[in-house]
Design a protein around this motif. Structure first.
Motif, PDB file in Angstrom:
ATOM      1  N   ASP A 130      20.140  63.987  -3.927  1.00  0.00           N
ATOM      2  CA  ASP A 130      19.057  64.305  -4.410  1.00  0.00           C
ATOM      3  C   ASP A 130      18.303  65.255  -4.524  1.00  0.00           C
ATOM      4  O   ASP A 130      17.612  66.193  -3.937  1.00  0.00           O
ATOM      5  N   LYS A 179      15.375  67.032  -7.465  1.00  0.00           N
ATOM      6  CA  LYS A 179      13.803  67.398  -8.485  1.00  0.00           C
ATOM      7  C   LYS A 179      14.325  68.116  -9.703  1.00  0.00           C
ATOM      8  O   LYS A 179      14.546  69.323  -9.375  1.00  0.00           O
ATOM      9  N   ALA A 192      19.852  70.079  -3.064  1.00  0.00           N
ATOM     10  CA  ALA A 192      19.424  68.991  -2.595  1.00  0.00           C
ATOM     11  C   ALA A 192      19.653  68.998  -1.203  1.00  0.00           C
ATOM     12  O   ALA A 192      20.524  70.051  -1.269  1.00  0.00           O
ATOM     13  N   LYS A 228      23.167  61.869 -11.786  1.00  0.00           N
ATOM     14  CA  LYS A 228      22.259  62.788 -11.835  1.00  0.00           C
ATOM     15  C   LYS A 228      22.388  64.218 -11.594  1.00  0.00           C
ATOM     16  O   LYS A 228      23.094  64.658 -12.183  1.00  0.00           O
ATOM     17  N   TYR A 253      21.943  67.828 -11.262  1.00  0.00           N
ATOM     18  CA  TYR A 253      21.748  69.061 -10.437  1.00  0.00           C
ATOM     19  C   TYR A 253      22.448  70.651 -11.021  1.00  0.00           C
ATOM     20  O   TYR A 253      22.911  70.729 -11.781  1.00  0.00           O
TER      21      TYR A 253
END
Length: 387
Positions: free
Chosen positions: A364, A366, A350, A257, A259
């Motif tokens: 999570d 974007k 997140a 992921k 971040y």
């Protein structure tokens, strides 16, 4: 007439040369009919002819105490010491009584620094010791730094009589003091003053006062800064535990992921860098932009000189948006292919992410990239023919 009255026991002399001698009470009251200031000079060999002005003087022959009134200021070293009561008392051997609730302004040329409610021991024209409170107001936030160790003394090489003098001071603020070095940056640690410089020296830990920013850490700083235009340099900052803190965009080694991180430890130290807000030598600088309520991190040259080159990362408090601009590292783990990319990325922290101890992996989020890239690849000859 330029006639001086000498008091050898006290090792002082004065330009006030008319007085009333009360033989019964054994006192001398110096006359000053015109109300002008009289000059008082130390003739002690170690006090470098310390001199100041006063309007009245009273000498007690029994106790050998000289009391001088109407003293507005005394210049010692590179500082002006402004008196609260205007009273100076001189004892045997030119020893001056400790001054209470004085105000120190240093230095005498630029007057950058003011120390209030000071307790001052003036030891001579080029030597004093003091403690007091330094005003460090940020907007409507009224703050003080307690400088318990203020020294005005000779510095540098050369003859003692020719050395320049400098006021230096050291103090410390703790977490309990709730001290801010700018509008939204907390600080705890050592603070030092050198009166030759407009800036103060900070060595301690800072933290961004942004509760919405997850995993906030106190991060180590060591820099010289002006509170009216504070720019905080950083180089390999660490938290209290010694963990390296990074500011940029990274990709998790365990979950893949992407971040953002702002003065925070990576989830895993081997998490790969996509973007980092610092220069090629690992140095960075950050400022709080009061007008737009945002923090700006980046390459020190870009931040200070206005050049268009370099990496910059912005955290906007208004909408919690994170913007990164500059060079991006894409495909750094690939063999035989290198990618040079530059542009812009936008993201946020997140939702629901909490303190690091409760959240071992990135949440999570974007990330929107707008990049231009150049790809340098080794292409086999057979494939080139097909192409």
């Amino acid at each position: 007439e330029d006639v001086e009255t000498v008091m050898p026991f006290n090792q002082y002399q004065t330009s006030l040369n008319e007085y009333i001698w009360n033989m019964k009470e054994e006192t001398v009251t110096f006359k000053n009919d015109k109300g002008d200031f009289g000059r008082f000079t130390s003739i002690h060999p170690d006090q470098d002819s310390l001199i100041f002005e006063g309007k009245t003087a009273f000498y007690d022959l029994k106790s050998n105490e000289l009391k001088i009134g109407g003293v507005e200021e005394i210049q010692t070293c590179d500082a002006f010491v402004y008196l609260d009561t205007g009273l100076v008392e001189i004892y045997k051997g030119a020893k001056m009584k400790t001054l209470e609730n004085a105000r120190i302004v240093a230095n005498t040329t630029n007057k950058y620094h003011v120390i209030n409610r000071a307790t001052v021991d003036i030891l001579g024209k080029k030597d004093y010791r003091a403690k007091g409170f330094y005003e460090y107001n940020i907007g409507s936030r009224k703050q003080e730094i307690e400088f318990a160790d203020i020294i005005g003394t000779r510095v540098g090489k050369g003859n003692r009589s020719e050395k320049k003098t400098v006021t230096r001071a050291n103090g410390e603020v703790t977490k309990e003091d709730g001290f801010y070095i700018d509008h939204k940056t907390e600080y705890r640690g050592k603070i030092a003053l050198n009166a030759e410089s407009k800036n103060l020296n900070f060595e301690g830990f800072a933290r961004l006062d942004v509760p919405s920013m997850v995993r906030r850490n106190w991060f180590s700083v060591k820099f010289e800064g002006d509170k009216n235009d504070l720019a905080i340099q950083y180089e390999e900052p660490k938290n209290y535990l010694g963990d390296p803190l990074r500011t940029g965009i990274f990709i998790s080694k365990t979950s893949a992921k992407i971040y953002p991180s702002i003065m925070m430890p990576l989830y895993v130290r081997k998490d790969r860098k996509i973007f980092e807000a610092r220069d090629d030598n690992g140095k960075g600088i950050f400022k709080y932009d009061l007008k737009d309520d945002r923090f700006v991190f980046g390459d020190s040259l870009l931040m200070t000189s206005g050049t268009l080159q370099g990496n910059k990362m912005i955290y906007a408090n208004k909408n919690k948006k994170i913007t990164a601009e500059g060079k991006f590292h894409i495909g750094s783990g690939l063999n035989y292919i290198s990618v040079k990319a530059a542009g812009r990325a936008e993201t946020t922290f997140a939702e629901g992410e909490v303190e690091e101890t409760d959240f071992p992996e990135p949440g999570d989020t974007k990330v929107d990239f707008q990049l231009m890239a150049g790809v340098d690849a080794i292409i086999p000859e057979k494939l080139l023919k097909i192409m």
